[in-house]
Design an enzyme around this catalytic site. Structure first.
Site, PDB file in Angstrom:
ATOM      1  N   SER A 132      35.974 -32.439  32.678  1.00 42.23           N
ATOM      2  CA  SER A 132      36.122 -30.981  32.674  1.00 42.23           C
ATOM      3  C   SER A 132      34.779 -30.297  32.515  1.00 42.23           C
ATOM      4  O   SER A 132      33.878 -30.814  31.843  1.00 42.23           O
ATOM      5  CB  SER A 132      37.049 -30.566  31.522  1.00 42.23           C
ATOM      6  OG  SER A 132      37.007 -29.177  31.305  1.00 42.23           O
ATOM      7  N   TYR A 159      39.638 -29.870  23.024  1.00 37.22           N
ATOM      8  CA  TYR A 159      39.852 -30.324  24.398  1.00 37.22           C
ATOM      9  C   TYR A 159      38.542 -30.802  25.013  1.00 37.22           C
ATOM     10  O   TYR A 159      38.468 -31.884  25.596  1.00 37.22           O
ATOM     11  CB  TYR A 159      40.437 -29.185  25.234  1.00 37.22           C
ATOM     12  CG  TYR A 159      40.481 -29.484  26.715  1.00 37.22           C
ATOM     13  CD1 TYR A 159      41.355 -30.441  27.226  1.00 37.22           C
ATOM     14  CD2 TYR A 159      39.651 -28.816  27.607  1.00 37.22           C
ATOM     15  CE1 TYR A 159      41.396 -30.720  28.584  1.00 37.22           C
ATOM     16  CE2 TYR A 159      39.687 -29.087  28.969  1.00 37.22           C
ATOM     17  CZ  TYR A 159      40.550 -30.044  29.449  1.00 37.22           C
ATOM     18  OH  TYR A 159      40.582 -30.326  30.791  1.00 37.22           O
TER      19      TYR A 159
END
Length: 337
Positions: A132, A159
């Site tokens: 990501s 995350y």
């Protein structure tokens, strides 16, 4: 570029996973899709995505959890899998504050299970996995694109920390066991069949209902919005470029064109033909000001070059979304029908 062996795609009911599976099937590949249909967002949407795949004789769905010990290994061994596209993960920056152990389970334990399956199989030709843009941490507006050789030592959300941890685990497995690995840092993927928790999707719902939208960061944020078809081009292009044994590549996949949040909202308003009622809010914990992909590395490797502008992509999303409403709605869209 078909191969006799099936490709294992984890997260096949997800936004990117189902689109990648569809592309692979279209070019004649066999795909084993693995997903456990978590209820992070409406499961009906995930099932509808999978329904688009199950009519293809080359597709087989396995309902299961990637973090279950031995499941991935069994699938790899029993089916002679030599290529894996690992896209299953717990997504969402803000949700990681509410439910951190979901990220430990899916992102850390799940990623380790995939690495272990590849290690013990001994015949994996390429493992491509999702990372990501959040690993880059907080950056101000402006400046140059984020480059893969930057240190990435300051994640601002759990995350992001789990995704960076997956990259580090992958590096160790490449070094220890000679695995050929490619980690893909995705930048704000959007488009038809997307995730309802994403801003553009939620904004569309509320604008159509005449409800106010909450604009975080007082609107002073920017994202490198990347259309789903361009993302799939990048994923499949990288999959076809097998690294050497022990090589672990990290590659950005983005549009290389950050767009301000207010500009995105204006684009959505034009496509919907309705104005948004905006409530300006401060930045939320875990959010970052801007994302901006430097795509020179993936371009050099595969020729990757995004083709769909934000205006075109939002128009396509709106056409799909309104079509779903006309057909009676599905899951989170039913409230608008």
């Amino acid at each position: 570029m078909s191969d006799d062996s099936p490709i294992l795609v984890t997260g096949a009911a997800g936004f990117i996973g189902h689109a990648v599976s569809e592309r692979l099937l279209a070019r004649g590949e066999r795909v084993i899709g693995l997903d456990n249909f978590t209820d992070y967002y409406d499961v009906a949407l995930k099932k509808a995505r999978v329904a688009r795949l199950t009519g293809n004789v080359g597709f087989r769905l396995i309902d299961g959890d990637i973090a279950s010990p031995g499941l991935v290994s069994e699938l790899v061994e029993a089916n002679g899998v030599r290529r894996i596209v690992h896209l299953a993960a717990q997504a969402g920056v803000r949700y990681s504050i509410e439910n951190p152990f979901a990220y430990e389970h899916s992102n850390l334990k799940g990623h380790l299970a995939v690495l272990e399956a590849a290690r013990h199989a001994g015949h994996i030709e390429h493992l491509v996995y999702a990372s990501s843009s959040s690993v880059y941490g907080e950056r101000p507006l402006g400046g140059t694109g984020f480059r893969e050789d930057e240190p990435c030592t300051d994640p601002v959300s759990l995350y992001a920390a789990t995704k960076r941890s997956c990259e580090l685990m992958s590096q160790s497995y490449a070094t220890l066991y000679g695995l050929p690995l490619s980690g893909l840092r995705f930048f704000t993927v959007y488009g038809p069949w997307g995730r309802p928790d994403m801003a553009y999707y939620g904004f569309a719902q509320k604008i159509l209902l005449g409800q106010p939208i909450e604009v975080y960061g007082e609107g002073r944020m920017a994202r490198d919005f990347t259309y789903i078809d361009d993302i799939v081009d990048g994923v499949v292009g990288v999959l076809d470029k097998k690294p050497a044994a022990s090589e672990h590549r990290l590659l950005n996949i983005g549009d290389c064109n950050p767009v301000g949040l207010m500009d995105m909202i204006a684009t959505l308003e034009r496509a919907l033909g309705r104005p948004a009622i905006k409530l300006m809010r401060p930045m939320q914990p875990g959010d970052v000001t801007a994302t901006y992909a430097d795509i020179s590395a993936i371009n050099a490797l595969t020729g990757y070059s995004p083709k769909v502008s934000l205006a075109q992509g939002i128009e396509r999303f709106v056409d799909w979304y309104l079509g779903e409403i006309e057909n009676g709605g599905r899951g989170p869209m039913a409230a608008v029908a």
